[in-house]
Design a protein around this motif. Structure first.
Motif, PDB file in Angstrom:
ATOM      1  N   GLN A 181       0.836  -1.193   0.000  1.00  0.00           N
ATOM      2  CA  GLN A 181       0.000   0.000   0.000  1.00  0.00           C
ATOM      3  C   GLN A 181       0.877   1.252   0.000  1.00  0.00           C
ATOM      4  OE1 GLN A 181      -3.682  -0.067   1.174  1.00  0.00           O
ATOM      5  NE2 GLN A 181      -3.525  -2.092   0.272  1.00  0.00           N
ATOM      6  N   ARG A 182       0.563   2.179  -0.905  1.00  0.00           N
ATOM      7  CA  ARG A 182       1.323   3.436  -0.972  1.00  0.00           C
ATOM      8  C   ARG A 182       1.341   4.136   0.380  1.00  0.00           C
ATOM      9  NH1 ARG A 182       5.241   4.963  -3.892  1.00  0.00           N
ATOM     10  NH2 ARG A 182       5.003   6.878  -2.727  1.00  0.00           N
ATOM     11  N   GLY A 183       0.211   4.073   1.079  1.00  0.00           N
ATOM     12  CA  GLY A 183       0.068   4.787   2.344  1.00  0.00           C
ATOM     13  C   GLY A 183       1.134   4.403   3.358  1.00  0.00           C
ATOM     14  N   GLU A 184       1.563   3.108   3.315  1.00  0.00           N
ATOM     15  CA  GLU A 184       2.567   2.665   4.283  1.00  0.00           C
ATOM     16  C   GLU A 184       3.893   3.351   4.032  1.00  0.00           C
ATOM     17  OE1 GLU A 184       2.585  -0.891   5.891  1.00  0.00           O
ATOM     18  OE2 GLU A 184       0.619  -1.569   5.239  1.00  0.00           O
ATOM     19  N   GLN A 232       7.531  -6.612   3.704  1.00  0.00           N
ATOM     20  CA  GLN A 232       6.216  -6.805   3.072  1.00  0.00           C
ATOM     21  C   GLN A 232       6.343  -7.468   1.719  1.00  0.00           C
ATOM     22  OE1 GLN A 232       2.967  -4.556   4.118  1.00  0.00           O
ATOM     23  NE2 GLN A 232       4.193  -2.717   4.386  1.00  0.00           N
ATOM     24  N   HIS A 257       4.208 -10.782   0.689  1.00  0.00           N
ATOM     25  CA  HIS A 257       3.369 -10.930  -0.497  1.00  0.00           C
ATOM     26  C   HIS A 257       3.938 -11.943  -1.478  1.00  0.00           C
ATOM     27  CE1 HIS A 257       0.631  -7.808   0.615  1.00  0.00           C
ATOM     28  NE2 HIS A 257       1.565  -6.871   0.662  1.00  0.00           N
TER      29      HIS A 257
END
Lengths: 239, 243
Positions: free
Chosen positions: A133-136, A158, A162
């Protein structure tokens, strides 16, 4: 041929091929594992070049991935084995040595499997990177993390999470590809089965036995990978 | 260092193996697709007596190397020559070509089964429900709704499988079939120029796989017309006025 004949043939006793086949299965396993490890390094470097490198590096990474996923694995193995030997012989001749110099079969096998696995693993890692996620990453940057720390604490863990299912597929592929190394004469499971089939004239029993041993390795490592996947997902909420 | 004349000559020789490579790939992919469709539909149908043997088949062929499967078919079954002769099947198992086709077909059939089963599972249930509500019979639902949607969903993965098969045909060189890899090996042992020969052979395989990728891509494009945004038939004036 009766069942007891078969047991003598494939059993551990004198005249039986059981121990030899199991030892060959161990060679297959270590060959595949080493090839997979080399592939992990190559794949990691390749994906870094493709995502974070300059234009030339990204281009080279794409070419590597396309070529080795598009060319038969057997051809890659032949190229490394015959090409490597031809190269070594030429170098030997330059220094005054006579005759043909062969490359070590195990090392060539590991190199060939590593090059093939690296191309596949690079794509797995790339997919895993895109799933973050970009937010991370934004959050980590907002904390003032430096590039190295960001990679080490956020991105790489991560990616590994994945990537586990995809890496499992690549591992199965490498394990089965290792049978092709038998063409270089390395006595792994496939070659041992060939030798047994040739000297006893019982190819059916030997190839069936080899198939079962491959299945056993694939099934046991497969269940380990599924456990690793479950473990990696323990902190993830679903739904 | 690189001898272009030699490369051109090697290329000319290697090209002669292309028809056999394509024949092996095309035959096994199409026969394998038939097996995959039948097996995937049987798994989807979910009768216990059917699922158990199909699962065993899929596991066995996905869990063992293709090379083992080819050797098993050609050398392993060849051991039962008298029995096969009694059954009238010896003419089939004597030929490396048919053994290769059998092994490749069963191999790609197993992988294809998994691909199509996954695709059948991911057809949205609402579609099936709607078809049932229209009064379609089970078979009609398969023919008109499930299979067309599933095949479109399966296409990208099936494209990968076809490429794996084109690559897989190279293993038949080991049971004496004269396709591209086999000719490459011959050339290498005649000339000791492994690198040039294998680079040429690799380029041929890359070209074949490039064509396969393009064909699959164009089929995918044609089948997904309803999923793309409609083209702007009338260009709106810039700055936006009332239409």
């Amino acid at each position: 041929m009766t069942a007891s004949d078969l047991l003598d043939l494939l059993g551990p006793g004198a005249g039986g091929w059981g121990v030899a086949l199991l030892r060959a299965a161990l060679v297959t396993f270590s060959l595949a594992l080493s090839g997979f490890a080399v592939g992990a390094v190559l794949g990691g470097v390749t994906v870094f070049a493709r995502l974070a490198g300059g234009r030339a590096a990204a281009y080279a990474a794409r070419a590597y991935i396309t070529v080795f996923r598009g060319v038969p694995d057997l051809l890659t193995i032949y190229l490394l084995y015959f090409g490597g030997s031809a190269g070594l012989t030429a170098i030997g001749r330059f220094f005054g040595a006579q005759g043909f110099i062969g490359v070590p079969a195990f090392g060539t096998g590991v190199a060939a499997l590593g090059i093939i696995a690296g191309a596949y693993q690079a794509e797995v890692y790339r997919g895993a990177y895109l799933a973050i996620q970009r937010g991370e990453i934004d959050a980590a940057l907002a904390f003032g993390m430096q590039r190295g720390t960001l990679l080490r604490r956020i991105v790489v863990p991560q990616i590994l999470r994945h990537a586990i299912p995809g890496l499992g597929n690549v591992w199965q592929l490498v394990l089965k590809d290792s049978a092709l190394i038998s063409v270089t004469g390395l006595v792994e499971l496939m070659r041992e089965a060939e030798l047994g089939a040739g000297s006893t004239h019982e190819p059916f029993a030997f190839y069936a036995c080899a198939a079962l041993l491959y299945l056993a390795i694939a099934a046991s490592t497969g269940s380990l990978i599924r456990r690793a996947e479950r473990h990696s997902l323990r902190g993830v909420r679903f739904g | 260092m690189i001898d272009l004349d030699f490369m051109a000559e090697a290329f000319r020789r290697l090209i002669q193996g292309v028809p056999l490579t394509l024949e092996l790939a095309a035959l096994s992919v199409s026969l394998g697709l038939a097996i995959a469709l039948v097996c995937a539909m049987a798994l989807h149908y979910g009768h216990r007596g059917l699922t158990w043997p199909i699962r065993a088949y899929v596991t066995a062929f996905r869990g063992t190397p293709l090379l083992v499967q080819i050797f098993f078919t050609y050398y392993g079954l060849g051991q039962f020559r008298p029995e096969l002769q009694a059954l009238g099947l010896w003419g089939f198992f004597r030929e490396p070509f048919w053994c290769a086709i059998l092994a490749l077909t069963l191999n790609t059939g197993a992988y294809g089964t998994e691909i199509i089963r996954g695709a059948l599972q991911s057809v949205p249930y609402g579609q099936i429900e709607a078809a049932r509500a229209c009064g379609m019979t089970r078979w009609l639902v398969y023919r008109r709704i499930l299979l067309p949607i599933a095949l479109r969903l399966a296409l990208p993965s099936y494209g990968n499988e076809i490429i794996l098969m084109v690559k897989g045909t190279s293993l038949t060189s080991i049971i004496t079939l004269l396709e591209v890899t086999s000719i490459a090996q011959q050339l290498t042992s005649e000339t000791f120029r492994a690198i040039e020969v294998f680079v040429c052979a690799g380029a041929i395989y890359l070209a074949m796989n490039f064509v396969v990728t393009r064909i699959i891509g164009s089929i995918e494009y044609r089948l997904s017309a309803h999923l793309r945004a409609a083209p702007d038939l009338v260009a709106l004036p810039a700055g936006g006025g009332s239409a």
